[in-house]
Design a protein around this motif. Structure first.
Motif, PDB file in Angstrom:
ATOM      1  N   ALA A  94       2.254  -0.049   4.857  1.00 28.99           N
ATOM      2  CA  ALA A  94       3.059   0.772   3.958  1.00 28.99           C
ATOM      3  C   ALA A  94       3.227   2.196   4.486  1.00 28.99           C
ATOM      4  CB  ALA A  94       2.430   0.802   2.566  1.00 28.99           C
ATOM      5  N   VAL A  95       2.149   2.765   5.008  1.00 33.28           N
ATOM      6  CA  VAL A  95       2.193   4.152   5.490  1.00 33.28           C
ATOM      7  C   VAL A  95       3.034   4.270   6.760  1.00 33.28           C
ATOM      8  CG1 VAL A  95       0.785   5.999   6.493  1.00 33.28           C
ATOM      9  CG2 VAL A  95       0.028   4.844   4.409  1.00 33.28           C
ATOM     10  N   ILE A  96       2.854   3.328   7.694  1.00 27.75           N
ATOM     11  CA  ILE A  96       3.546   3.410   8.978  1.00 27.75           C
ATOM     12  C   ILE A  96       5.049   3.222   8.826  1.00 27.75           C
ATOM     13  CG2 ILE A  96       3.914   2.179  11.160  1.00 27.75           C
ATOM     14  CD1 ILE A  96       0.964   1.767  11.394  1.00 27.75           C
ATOM     15  N   HIS A  97       5.447   2.320   7.941  1.00 22.64           N
ATOM     16  CA  HIS A  97       6.846   1.914   7.880  1.00 22.64           C
ATOM     17  C   HIS A  97       7.637   2.579   6.753  1.00 22.64           C
ATOM     18  CE1 HIS A  97       5.975  -0.866  11.014  1.00 22.64           C
ATOM     19  NE2 HIS A  97       5.148  -1.579  10.275  1.00 22.64           N
ATOM     20  N   THR A  98       7.153   3.718   6.264  1.00 19.00           N
ATOM     21  CA  THR A  98       7.893   4.459   5.246  1.00 19.00           C
ATOM     22  C   THR A  98       7.990   5.925   5.648  1.00 19.00           C
ATOM     23  OG1 THR A  98       5.843   4.849   3.996  1.00 19.00           O
ATOM     24  CG2 THR A  98       7.171   2.935   3.364  1.00 19.00           C
ATOM     25  N   ALA A 102       7.419   9.110   1.082  1.00 19.39           N
ATOM     26  CA  ALA A 102       7.526   7.908   0.253  1.00 19.39           C
ATOM     27  C   ALA A 102       6.222   7.624  -0.484  1.00 19.39           C
ATOM     28  CB  ALA A 102       7.916   6.707   1.109  1.00 19.39           C
ATOM     29  N   ALA A 103       6.355   7.231  -1.741  1.00 25.19           N
ATOM     30  CA  ALA A 103       5.169   6.915  -2.539  1.00 25.19           C
ATOM     31  C   ALA A 103       4.613   5.553  -2.161  1.00 25.19           C
ATOM     32  CB  ALA A 103       5.533   6.938  -4.023  1.00 25.19           C
ATOM     33  N   VAL A 104       3.283   5.442  -2.232  1.00 19.87           N
ATOM     34  CA  VAL A 104       2.596   4.174  -1.989  1.00 19.87           C
ATOM     35  C   VAL A 104       1.637   3.952  -3.152  1.00 19.87           C
ATOM     36  CG1 VAL A 104       1.026   2.891  -0.490  1.00 19.87           C
ATOM     37  CG2 VAL A 104       2.733   4.417   0.518  1.00 19.87           C
ATOM     38  N   GLY A 105       1.668   2.757  -3.708  1.00 19.33           N
ATOM     39  CA  GLY A 105       0.777   2.446  -4.813  1.00 19.33           C
ATOM     40  C   GLY A 105       0.084   1.119  -4.602  1.00 19.33           C
ATOM     41  N   ILE A 106      -1.131   0.990  -5.110  1.00 21.47           N
ATOM     42  CA  ILE A 106      -1.886  -0.261  -5.010  1.00 21.47           C
ATOM     43  C   ILE A 106      -2.489  -0.566  -6.377  1.00 21.47           C
ATOM     44  CG2 ILE A 106      -3.946   0.954  -4.161  1.00 21.47           C
ATOM     45  CD1 ILE A 106      -4.515  -1.616  -2.472  1.00 21.47           C
ATOM     46  N   ARG A 107      -2.362  -1.827  -6.769  1.00 22.54           N
ATOM     47  CA  ARG A 107      -2.785  -2.247  -8.106  1.00 22.54           C
ATOM     48  C   ARG A 107      -3.697  -3.456  -7.998  1.00 22.54           C
ATOM     49  NH1 ARG A 107       0.082  -5.342 -12.362  1.00 22.54           N
ATOM     50  NH2 ARG A 107      -0.493  -4.484 -14.406  1.00 22.54           N
ATOM     51  N   VAL A 108      -4.773  -3.451  -8.775  1.00 23.30           N
ATOM     52  CA  VAL A 108      -5.706  -4.582  -8.797  1.00 23.30           C
ATOM     53  C   VAL A 108      -5.882  -5.020 -10.247  1.00 23.30           C
ATOM     54  CG1 VAL A 108      -7.959  -5.469  -8.108  1.00 23.30           C
ATOM     55  CG2 VAL A 108      -6.939  -3.583  -6.835  1.00 23.30           C
ATOM     56  N   THR A 109      -5.606  -6.298 -10.536  1.00 23.90           N
ATOM     57  CA  THR A 109      -5.736  -6.808 -11.894  1.00 23.90           C
ATOM     58  C   THR A 109      -6.469  -8.150 -11.888  1.00 23.90           C
ATOM     59  OG1 THR A 109      -3.557  -7.875 -11.749  1.00 23.90           O
ATOM     60  CG2 THR A 109      -3.651  -5.668 -12.730  1.00 23.90           C
ATOM     61  N   GLU A 111      -6.241 -11.762 -13.634  1.00 27.96           N
ATOM     62  CA  GLU A 111      -5.294 -12.577 -14.389  1.00 27.96           C
ATOM     63  C   GLU A 111      -5.756 -14.029 -14.439  1.00 27.96           C
ATOM     64  OE1 GLU A 111      -1.333 -12.141 -12.888  1.00 27.96           O
ATOM     65  OE2 GLU A 111      -1.378  -9.942 -12.961  1.00 27.96           O
ATOM     66  N   ASP A 112      -6.409 -14.390 -15.532  1.00 31.04           N
ATOM     67  CA  ASP A 112      -6.786 -15.786 -15.782  1.00 31.04           C
ATOM     68  C   ASP A 112      -7.487 -16.455 -14.603  1.00 31.04           C
ATOM     69  OD1 ASP A 112      -5.632 -15.707 -18.358  1.00 31.04           O
ATOM     70  OD2 ASP A 112      -3.657 -16.158 -17.536  1.00 31.04           O
ATOM     71  N   GLY A 113      -8.550 -15.839 -14.145  1.00 25.94           N
ATOM     72  CA  GLY A 113      -9.332 -16.432 -13.066  1.00 25.94           C
ATOM     73  C   GLY A 113      -8.842 -16.078 -11.677  1.00 25.94           C
ATOM     74  N   TRP A 114      -7.812 -15.276 -11.600  1.00 21.59           N
ATOM     75  CA  TRP A 114      -7.274 -14.840 -10.303  1.00 21.59           C
ATOM     76  C   TRP A 114      -7.361 -13.325 -10.188  1.00 21.59           C
ATOM     77  CZ3 TRP A 114      -5.100 -18.083  -6.518  1.00 21.59           C
ATOM     78  CH2 TRP A 114      -4.987 -19.431  -6.889  1.00 21.59           C
ATOM     79  N   ALA A 115      -7.743 -12.857  -9.017  1.00 17.31           N
ATOM     80  CA  ALA A 115      -7.647 -11.429  -8.700  1.00 17.31           C
ATOM     81  C   ALA A 115      -6.291 -11.207  -8.038  1.00 17.31           C
ATOM     82  CB  ALA A 115      -8.768 -11.013  -7.759  1.00 17.31           C
ATOM     83  N   VAL A 116      -5.534 -10.249  -8.555  1.00 16.74           N
ATOM     84  CA  VAL A 116      -4.192  -9.983  -8.039  1.00 16.74           C
ATOM     85  C   VAL A 116      -4.153  -8.569  -7.476  1.00 16.74           C
ATOM     86  CG1 VAL A 116      -1.726  -9.906  -8.549  1.00 16.74           C
ATOM     87  CG2 VAL A 116      -3.196 -11.538  -9.757  1.00 16.74           C
ATOM     88  N   LEU A 117      -3.831  -8.484  -6.195  1.00 18.62           N
ATOM     89  CA  LEU A 117      -3.740  -7.206  -5.486  1.00 18.62           C
ATOM     90  C   LEU A 117      -2.288  -6.991  -5.090  1.00 18.62           C
ATOM     91  CD1 LEU A 117      -5.204  -4.868  -3.790  1.00 18.62           C
ATOM     92  CD2 LEU A 117      -5.127  -6.487  -1.908  1.00 18.62           C
ATOM     93  N   SER A 118      -1.725  -5.869  -5.500  1.00 19.66           N
ATOM     94  CA  SER A 118      -0.320  -5.594  -5.205  1.00 19.66           C
ATOM     95  C   SER A 118      -0.189  -4.235  -4.537  1.00 19.66           C
ATOM     96  CB  SER A 118       0.502  -5.616  -6.497  1.00 19.66           C
ATOM     97  OG  SER A 118       1.855  -5.303  -6.249  1.00 19.66           O
ATOM     98  N   VAL A 119       0.517  -4.188  -3.400  1.00 21.67           N
ATOM     99  CA  VAL A 119       0.772  -2.933  -2.687  1.00 21.67           C
ATOM    100  C   VAL A 119       2.284  -2.714  -2.652  1.00 21.67           C
ATOM    101  CG1 VAL A 119       0.558  -1.670  -0.517  1.00 21.67           C
ATOM    102  CG2 VAL A 119      -1.295  -3.161  -1.282  1.00 21.67           C
ATOM    103  N   HIS A 120       2.718  -1.562  -3.136  1.00 21.07           N
ATOM    104  CA  HIS A 120       4.149  -1.252  -3.182  1.00 21.07           C
ATOM    105  C   HIS A 120       4.409   0.087  -2.506  1.00 21.07           C
ATOM    106  CE1 HIS A 120       8.270  -0.954  -4.686  1.00 21.07           C
ATOM    107  NE2 HIS A 120       7.988   0.302  -4.991  1.00 21.07           N
ATOM    108  N   ASP A 121       5.533   0.162  -1.796  1.00 24.56           N
ATOM    109  CA  ASP A 121       5.952   1.449  -1.228  1.00 24.56           C
ATOM    110  C   ASP A 121       7.422   1.689  -1.536  1.00 24.56           C
ATOM    111  OD1 ASP A 121       7.783   0.644   1.043  1.00 24.56           O
ATOM    112  OD2 ASP A 121       5.981  -0.375   1.736  1.00 24.56           O
TER     113      ASP A 121
END
Length: 205
Positions: A94-98, A102-109, A111-121
């Motif tokens: 995300a850092v290299i290619h923006t 540019a804003a970069v965000g990372i989210r960890v949740t 969800e019903d037995g699953w760990a969900v990791l999301s990285v957005h730029d």
């Protein structure tokens, strides 16, 4: 006879040697994962791991801000070192290619037995035609994600291989900016290629 030329040449040689060393390490890791070398599984708090990874980005790229949105704890059965590589590779991507601002965000949740990791730029995003191929080794899409910005095109392939070894999935979502979503089961189903942290070395390792 020209010390400045010698110094310049040695600098380039050192840089290329370092780059090739990283490439060999990445290819070796992919080969290991392809042959299902065992993971060292233990409880891993993804929130703590993400915070440490973001702190590392703050040292290497102090001008970039990464916003973290996460619960207090999201724990999975996983290999801490390999999962740290997943987070590091996605953040570095995300850092290299923006652009610098540019804003970069990372989210960890959880969800019903699953760990969900999301990285957005907020960079140029991903061409929908490339979304299904972006995790292939050495694949390149648009010029903004070219070798001129560093890397050998293996970072996302390594992410996909590690996530698959954890019985999870990773997807690239086209749209405004680039979004990568990793889903890992919090508890592994019985499978080969797993080495518990207290089991000692795997046979033949």
């Amino acid at each position: 006879d020209r010390p400045e030329d010698l110094a310049r040449s040695l600098h380039h040689i050192k840089d290329e040697a370092s780059r090739m060393g990283t490439l060999v390490d990445d290819l070796f890791l992919l080969a290991q994962l392809d042959h299902e070398r065992p993971l060292r599984v233990e409880p891993v708090d993804l929130v703590d791991l993400v915070q440490r990874s973001v702190a590392g980005i703050g040292v290497s790229a102090p001008d970039r801000s990464v916003v973290v949105e996460a619960a207090d704890r999201v724990v999975i059965d996983g290999d801490e070192h390999r999962m740290r590589q997943v987070v590091d590779n996605l953040l570095v991507n995300a850092v290299i290619h923006t652009p610098a601002g540019a804003a970069v965000g990372i989210r960890v949740t959880d969800e019903d037995g699953w760990a969900v990791l999301s990285v957005h730029d907020d960079g140029p995003g991903i061409d929908p035609a490339d979304a299904s191929r972006i995790f292939e080794p050495f694949f390149r899409s648009d010029p903004s994600r070219s070798r001129s910005s560093g890397g050998a095109g293996l970072g996302l392939a390594i992410v996909a291989a590690i996530v698959e070894a954890h019985q999870g999935t990773v997807t690239a979502k086209p749209g405004e900016g680039a979004t990568f979503e990793v889903r890992i089961p919090k508890h592994r189903s019985p499978a080969t290629g797993v080495q518990r942290r207290d089991d000692g070395p795997a046979p033949g390792s």
